[in-house]
Motif scaffolding. Structure first.
Motif, PDB file in Angstrom:
ATOM      1  N   ARG A 158      -6.629   1.030  -1.267  1.00  0.00           N
ATOM      2  CA  ARG A 158      -5.426   1.515  -0.697  1.00  0.00           C
ATOM      3  C   ARG A 158      -4.408   0.391  -0.712  1.00  0.00           C
ATOM      4  O   ARG A 158      -4.916  -0.673  -0.394  1.00  0.00           O
ATOM      5  CB  ARG A 158      -5.410   2.125   0.230  1.00  0.00           C
ATOM      6  CG  ARG A 158      -5.767   1.632   1.303  1.00  0.00           C
ATOM      7  CD  ARG A 158      -5.788   2.543   2.723  1.00  0.00           C
ATOM      8  NE  ARG A 158      -6.692   2.001   3.860  1.00  0.00           N
ATOM      9  CZ  ARG A 158      -7.861   2.575   4.237  1.00  0.00           C
ATOM     10  NH1 ARG A 158      -7.854   3.828   3.834  1.00  0.00           N
ATOM     11  NH2 ARG A 158      -8.788   1.976   5.178  1.00  0.00           N
ATOM     12  N   PHE A 159      -3.271   0.637  -1.109  1.00  0.00           N
ATOM     13  CA  PHE A 159      -2.166  -0.585  -1.060  1.00  0.00           C
ATOM     14  C   PHE A 159      -0.704   0.194  -1.021  1.00  0.00           C
ATOM     15  O   PHE A 159      -0.728   1.258  -1.648  1.00  0.00           O
ATOM     16  CB  PHE A 159      -2.484  -1.726  -2.179  1.00  0.00           C
ATOM     17  CG  PHE A 159      -2.422  -1.068  -3.369  1.00  0.00           C
ATOM     18  CD1 PHE A 159      -1.272  -1.137  -4.140  1.00  0.00           C
ATOM     19  CD2 PHE A 159      -3.737  -0.931  -4.137  1.00  0.00           C
ATOM     20  CE1 PHE A 159      -1.440  -0.712  -5.672  1.00  0.00           C
ATOM     21  CE2 PHE A 159      -3.915  -0.644  -5.375  1.00  0.00           C
ATOM     22  CZ  PHE A 159      -2.794  -0.619  -6.174  1.00  0.00           C
ATOM     23  N   LYS A 160       0.284  -0.613  -0.996  1.00  0.00           N
ATOM     24  CA  LYS A 160       1.416  -0.380  -1.174  1.00  0.00           C
ATOM     25  C   LYS A 160       2.002  -1.071  -2.371  1.00  0.00           C
ATOM     26  O   LYS A 160       1.801  -2.392  -2.412  1.00  0.00           O
ATOM     27  CB  LYS A 160       2.565  -0.410  -0.119  1.00  0.00           C
ATOM     28  CG  LYS A 160       1.961   0.454   1.064  1.00  0.00           C
ATOM     29  CD  LYS A 160       2.829   0.260   2.437  1.00  0.00           C
ATOM     30  CE  LYS A 160       2.409   0.940   3.550  1.00  0.00           C
ATOM     31  NZ  LYS A 160       3.307   0.659   4.528  1.00  0.00           N
ATOM     32  N   ALA A 161       2.883  -0.311  -3.363  1.00  0.00           N
ATOM     33  CA  ALA A 161       3.308  -1.146  -4.812  1.00  0.00           C
ATOM     34  C   ALA A 161       4.737  -0.408  -4.722  1.00  0.00           C
ATOM     35  O   ALA A 161       4.929   0.475  -4.419  1.00  0.00           O
ATOM     36  CB  ALA A 161       2.395  -0.903  -5.641  1.00  0.00           C
ATOM     37  N   ARG A 162       5.479  -1.297  -5.369  1.00  0.00           N
ATOM     38  CA  ARG A 162       7.083  -0.966  -5.889  1.00  0.00           C
ATOM     39  C   ARG A 162       7.064  -0.597  -7.381  1.00  0.00           C
ATOM     40  O   ARG A 162       6.359  -1.087  -8.178  1.00  0.00           O
ATOM     41  CB  ARG A 162       7.879  -1.958  -5.442  1.00  0.00           C
ATOM     42  CG  ARG A 162       8.021  -2.318  -4.126  1.00  0.00           C
ATOM     43  CD  ARG A 162       8.907  -3.371  -3.785  1.00  0.00           C
ATOM     44  NE  ARG A 162      10.261  -3.017  -3.639  1.00  0.00           N
ATOM     45  CZ  ARG A 162      10.723  -2.159  -2.576  1.00  0.00           C
ATOM     46  NH1 ARG A 162       9.987  -1.908  -1.584  1.00  0.00           N
ATOM     47  NH2 ARG A 162      12.262  -1.883  -2.309  1.00  0.00           N
ATOM     48  N   GLU A 210       9.105   1.818  -2.896  1.00  0.00           N
ATOM     49  CA  GLU A 210       7.507   1.475  -2.410  1.00  0.00           C
ATOM     50  C   GLU A 210       6.794   2.744  -2.449  1.00  0.00           C
ATOM     51  O   GLU A 210       7.299   3.875  -1.863  1.00  0.00           O
ATOM     52  CB  GLU A 210       7.573   0.887  -1.347  1.00  0.00           C
ATOM     53  CG  GLU A 210       6.153   0.457  -0.820  1.00  0.00           C
ATOM     54  CD  GLU A 210       6.288  -0.305   0.713  1.00  0.00           C
ATOM     55  OE1 GLU A 210       6.456   0.292   1.632  1.00  0.00           O
ATOM     56  OE2 GLU A 210       6.522  -1.580   0.659  1.00  0.00           O
ATOM     57  N   GLN A 211       5.648   2.591  -2.902  1.00  0.00           N
ATOM     58  CA  GLN A 211       4.690   4.256  -2.920  1.00  0.00           C
ATOM     59  C   GLN A 211       3.248   3.550  -2.350  1.00  0.00           C
ATOM     60  O   GLN A 211       2.775   2.386  -2.633  1.00  0.00           O
ATOM     61  CB  GLN A 211       4.825   4.557  -4.145  1.00  0.00           C
ATOM     62  CG  GLN A 211       5.910   5.135  -4.660  1.00  0.00           C
ATOM     63  CD  GLN A 211       5.810   5.979  -5.954  1.00  0.00           C
ATOM     64  OE1 GLN A 211       4.832   6.892  -6.167  1.00  0.00           O
ATOM     65  NE2 GLN A 211       6.748   5.855  -6.800  1.00  0.00           N
ATOM     66  N   GLN A 212       2.914   4.242  -1.789  1.00  0.00           N
ATOM     67  CA  GLN A 212       1.352   4.235  -1.149  1.00  0.00           C
ATOM     68  C   GLN A 212       0.420   4.608  -2.254  1.00  0.00           C
ATOM     69  O   GLN A 212       0.583   5.897  -3.069  1.00  0.00           O
ATOM     70  CB  GLN A 212       1.085   5.228   0.124  1.00  0.00           C
ATOM     71  CG  GLN A 212      -0.045   4.626   0.801  1.00  0.00           C
ATOM     72  CD  GLN A 212      -0.034   3.596   1.762  1.00  0.00           C
ATOM     73  OE1 GLN A 212       0.859   3.243   1.968  1.00  0.00           O
ATOM     74  NE2 GLN A 212      -1.483   3.274   2.068  1.00  0.00           N
ATOM     75  N   VAL A 266       1.214  -6.639  -4.455  1.00  0.00           N
ATOM     76  CA  VAL A 266       0.981  -5.212  -3.517  1.00  0.00           C
ATOM     77  C   VAL A 266       1.242  -5.932  -2.103  1.00  0.00           C
ATOM     78  O   VAL A 266       1.158  -6.958  -1.803  1.00  0.00           O
ATOM     79  CB  VAL A 266      -0.257  -4.879  -3.887  1.00  0.00           C
ATOM     80  CG1 VAL A 266      -0.292  -4.321  -5.327  1.00  0.00           C
ATOM     81  CG2 VAL A 266      -1.320  -5.565  -3.549  1.00  0.00           C
ATOM     82  N   ARG A 267       1.281  -4.747  -1.167  1.00  0.00           N
ATOM     83  CA  ARG A 267       1.377  -5.034   0.130  1.00  0.00           C
ATOM     84  C   ARG A 267       0.021  -4.232   0.788  1.00  0.00           C
ATOM     85  O   ARG A 267      -0.242  -3.122   0.358  1.00  0.00           O
ATOM     86  CB  ARG A 267       2.525  -4.711   0.796  1.00  0.00           C
ATOM     87  CG  ARG A 267       3.789  -5.392   0.530  1.00  0.00           C
ATOM     88  CD  ARG A 267       4.980  -5.155   1.467  1.00  0.00           C
ATOM     89  NE  ARG A 267       5.144  -3.852   1.699  1.00  0.00           N
ATOM     90  CZ  ARG A 267       5.162  -3.692   2.910  1.00  0.00           C
ATOM     91  NH1 ARG A 267       5.197  -4.570   3.969  1.00  0.00           N
ATOM     92  NH2 ARG A 267       5.491  -2.270   3.320  1.00  0.00           N
ATOM     93  N   GLU A 268      -0.625  -4.888   1.873  1.00  0.00           N
ATOM     94  CA  GLU A 268      -1.626  -3.968   2.546  1.00  0.00           C
ATOM     95  C   GLU A 268      -2.793  -3.629   1.805  1.00  0.00           C
ATOM     96  O   GLU A 268      -3.230  -2.724   1.961  1.00  0.00           O
ATOM     97  CB  GLU A 268      -0.939  -2.844   3.359  1.00  0.00           C
ATOM     98  CG  GLU A 268       0.077  -3.585   4.175  1.00  0.00           C
ATOM     99  CD  GLU A 268       0.850  -2.208   5.137  1.00  0.00           C
ATOM    100  OE1 GLU A 268       0.061  -1.118   5.246  1.00  0.00           O
ATOM    101  OE2 GLU A 268       2.149  -2.471   5.619  1.00  0.00           O
TER     102      GLU A 268
END
Length: 141
Positions: free
Chosen positions: A66-70, A75-77, A55-57
């Motif tokens: 909360r995070f961003k994932a593919r 990529e989705q929030q 994940v990102r962020e």
């Protein structure tokens, strides 16, 4: 009193990562404010890989994770309340911690109508709401 659930989730997350395992969370997608890709939901739940490499962020606050994932390269929030988490566990061996389902926050009919009209007008996604909970006693063994 502040819920201990987000603290326990963060502690288990750190323990799983420190052991070089892959932390996953099982989330109740019907809990208000949960924003996840619906095509991956099964029986009202979704299991998400929250490893720092996946994940990102990643932010795990007391009221919102909360995070961003593919998902299939897109990529989705992702947003959800710690109260929506039903379990956190290591993929490799299943070790972790389950949580009892939380009661959904109570909404008055007027608030629900306002929220729907605001979302329709702004075309926004559901945002997590602060729940006003009645005091209750939880027995910890």
């Amino acid at each position: 009193m502040i819920s201990n659930r987000p603290y326990l989730i963060r502690a288990m997350f750190q323990w799983i990562v420190d052991n070089h395992w892959t932390p996953h969370v099982q989330v109740d997608v019907n809990y208000p404010g949960v924003v996840v890709p619906q095509q991956y939901v099964q029986e009202g739940m979704i299991v998400l890989n929250i490893h720092p490499d996946a994940v990102r962020e990643l932010q795990m606050d007391n009221h919102l994770f909360r995070f961003k994932a593919r998902f299939q390269g897109v990529e989705q929030q992702i947003f959800f309340s710690p109260d929506a988490v039903l379990a956190i566990f290591a993929r490799e061996n299943g070790q972790g911690m389950p949580f009892p389902p939380e009661a959904y926050p109570e909404e008055t009919e007027d608030n629900a109508v306002e929220d729907v009209s605001e979302m329709t007008e702004s075309n926004a996604v559901d945002k997590p709401k602060k729940a006003s909970k009645k005091p209750h006693l939880t027995i910890v063994k």
